[in-house]
Enzyme design. Structure first.
Site, PDB file in Angstrom:
ATOM      1  N   HIS A 172      40.346  48.364  60.335  1.00 50.98           N
ATOM      2  CA  HIS A 172      39.319  49.472  60.368  1.00 50.98           C
ATOM      3  C   HIS A 172      39.452  50.005  61.630  1.00 50.98           C
ATOM      4  O   HIS A 172      39.347  48.970  62.528  1.00 50.98           O
ATOM      5  CB  HIS A 172      38.040  49.038  59.945  1.00 50.98           C
ATOM      6  CG  HIS A 172      36.794  50.018  59.662  1.00 50.98           C
ATOM      7  ND1 HIS A 172      36.447  50.583  60.794  1.00 50.98           N
ATOM      8  CD2 HIS A 172      36.643  50.880  58.605  1.00 50.98           C
ATOM      9  CE1 HIS A 172      35.443  51.724  60.182  1.00 50.98           C
ATOM     10  NE2 HIS A 172      35.576  51.801  59.024  1.00 50.98           N
TER      11      HIS A 172
ATOM     12  N   LYS B 216      26.669  48.004  53.331  1.00 51.22           N
ATOM     13  CA  LYS B 216      27.621  47.521  52.338  1.00 51.22           C
ATOM     14  C   LYS B 216      27.169  46.264  51.185  1.00 51.22           C
ATOM     15  O   LYS B 216      27.688  45.949  50.663  1.00 51.22           O
ATOM     16  CB  LYS B 216      28.985  47.177  52.922  1.00 51.22           C
ATOM     17  CG  LYS B 216      29.438  48.437  53.708  1.00 51.22           C
ATOM     18  CD  LYS B 216      30.858  48.343  54.316  1.00 51.22           C
ATOM     19  CE  LYS B 216      31.185  49.242  55.238  1.00 51.22           C
ATOM     20  NZ  LYS B 216      31.890  50.305  54.675  1.00 51.22           N
TER      21      LYS B 216
END
Ligand code: PMP
Length: 407
Positions: free
Chosen positions: A124, A227
């Site tokens: 990421h 998340k």
């Protein structure tokens, strides 16, 4: 855990029960952010309704309650990932801030010209750019561990890259773009043999399986509350105590100090040294509630169920034709990234949204791996235990329709 239980579990997530564009919502974007169970929503609301006060400083009952709940949440996180001590759990805004904290407060002061930092090709952006900045600041060099066509880290090439110049390695546990589960234990052990330290970006791992930071023996581990079925704006950095002790503060202000004077300032003890300013109290309490919620479930059964949905989706994708799967790692979870041949991912995403299906399209903040695969991005369906077989079927009915429009 039976299918019936999963129908009941889904009801814990009130947001899922709604119509979008005239269709019942199918939420397949949990890798971007997970939905929140009622228990988390209630915990945050109860905090604001009953206990709201600033933590650690008040001489009054509300402040005591807020502080206790806030610190209990820290203990829950410590137990959740098996941290030796609760003081090794630092609250941050999320994975991104946790990585930046380690980059600036630890790695920046321990590397110099000629030293090497390793990341994988499958990271990421939040596990790439902080290291690029440290390299600019210090003269260290960022090198990239190769990833094969299936989206798996090439361990042999990684081992070959390890030498005494390598001081730090940072890789994700599970890829948000492809769903690959990376061999972090092997990566950590090999790095430690040459004296390098290792950070694991666990943003996509914690929602799916249990983490034990002591078994992993990682030096740092990061994840985001949002998340993990908890609110946005709260995250965690775990670090080995001796490293956290030797690190300089990240930000400065209230809470992180012991004594301040114009002759000099001393810093607070762990974890407060890294927690300048009023923290996200409600977020931390919400994260504690999310962990309580998960702890009363059979997590291996949740993972097996999610993997069954992923397998079902993958089989359907292979069967209908005109779909290219992106990322076919043997070991993967949570994510099916794909292309509808001849169509742009954004157009597919728009047509799915019109049918009530929420997916993510684009590069998923992982441009380098998209560049390696020579694609602009993918369509990503990501799964959680509140999804069901009907969601998978709806996705493919909608994809067939999108196909007939676009191709
Ligand atoms: N790493 C990975 C693997 C991620 O999936 C994400 C979120 N997409 C991040 C880091 C960044 O997390 P956050 O935006 O919550 O800081």
């Amino acid at each position: 855990t039976t299918e019936l239980d999963f129908t009941l579990l889904r009801k814990d997530f009130p947001i899922l029960d709604q119509q979008v564009n005239g269709h019942p919502l199918v939420y397949l974007d949990s890798a971007a952010t997970t939905q929140k169970p009622q228990a988390v929503i209630d915990a945050v609301a109860a905090y604001y309704q009953n206990d709201n006060a600033n933590v650690h400083r008040g001489a009054h009952a509300l402040s005591d309650r807020a502080t206790q709940d806030f610190e209990n949440a820290r203990t829950k996180v410590a137990t959740f990932i098996n941290s030796p001590k609760r003081e090794q759990i630092i609250w941050t805004r999320g994975t991104t801030e946790s990585i930046n904290l380690v980059a600036q407060s630890y790695v920046r002061s321990m590397v110099t010209t000629g030293d090497v930092i390793l990341v994988s090709a499958l990271e990421h952006h939040s596990n790439i750019v902080p290291w690029q900045i440290v390299c600019e600041q210090t003269g260290a060099e960022l090198r990239v561990i190769p990833v094969n066509a299936a989206g798996e880290i090439e361990l042999d090439e990684y081992y070959a890259m390890l030498n005494e110049s390598v001081k730090f390695v940072s890789v994700n546990h599970v890829s948000n773009a492809l769903g690959s589960i990376n061999p972090v234990k092997e990566i950590i052990d090999a790095a430690h043999k040459i004296g390098a330290k290792v950070m694991i970006d666990g943003a996509q791992a914690v929602p799916h399986f249990a983490i034990d930071v002591q078994t992993l023996d990682c030096d740092f581990y990061a994840f985001s509350g949002h998340k993990l079925f908890a609110p946005t704006g709260i995250g965690v950095l775990y670090g080995k105590e001796q490293l956290l002790e030797q690190m300089q503060p990240y930000q400065a202000g209230g809470e992180m100090i012991e004594v301040v004077s114009f002759n000099g300032t001393s810093y607070n003890k762990l974890p407060y040294k890294f927690e300048a300013g009023t923290p996200n109290i409600a977020g931390a309490i919400g994260l504690g509630a999310a962990i309580d919620y998960l702890n009363q479930l059979d997590r291996p059964a949740l993972l097996a169920y999610e993997d069954r949905l992923l397998a079902m989706a993958t089989e359907k994708a292979k069967a209908i034709g005109g779909i290219t799967l992106v990322g076919t790692a043997k070991n993967k979870t949570g994510v099916m990234s794909f292309l509808l041949d001849g169509a742009h991912p954004h157009d597919v995403g728009t047509l799915l949204d019109q049918q009530g299906i929420a997916v993510r399209t684009g590069h998923h903040c992982a441009m380098p791996i998209m560049q390696q695969f020579k694609i602009p991005g993918t369509i990503r369906a990501s799964f959680s235990f509140y999804n069901n077989e009907s969601d998978v079927k709806r996705l493919f009915t909608a994809l067939e329709k999108a196909k007939s429009f676009l191709i």
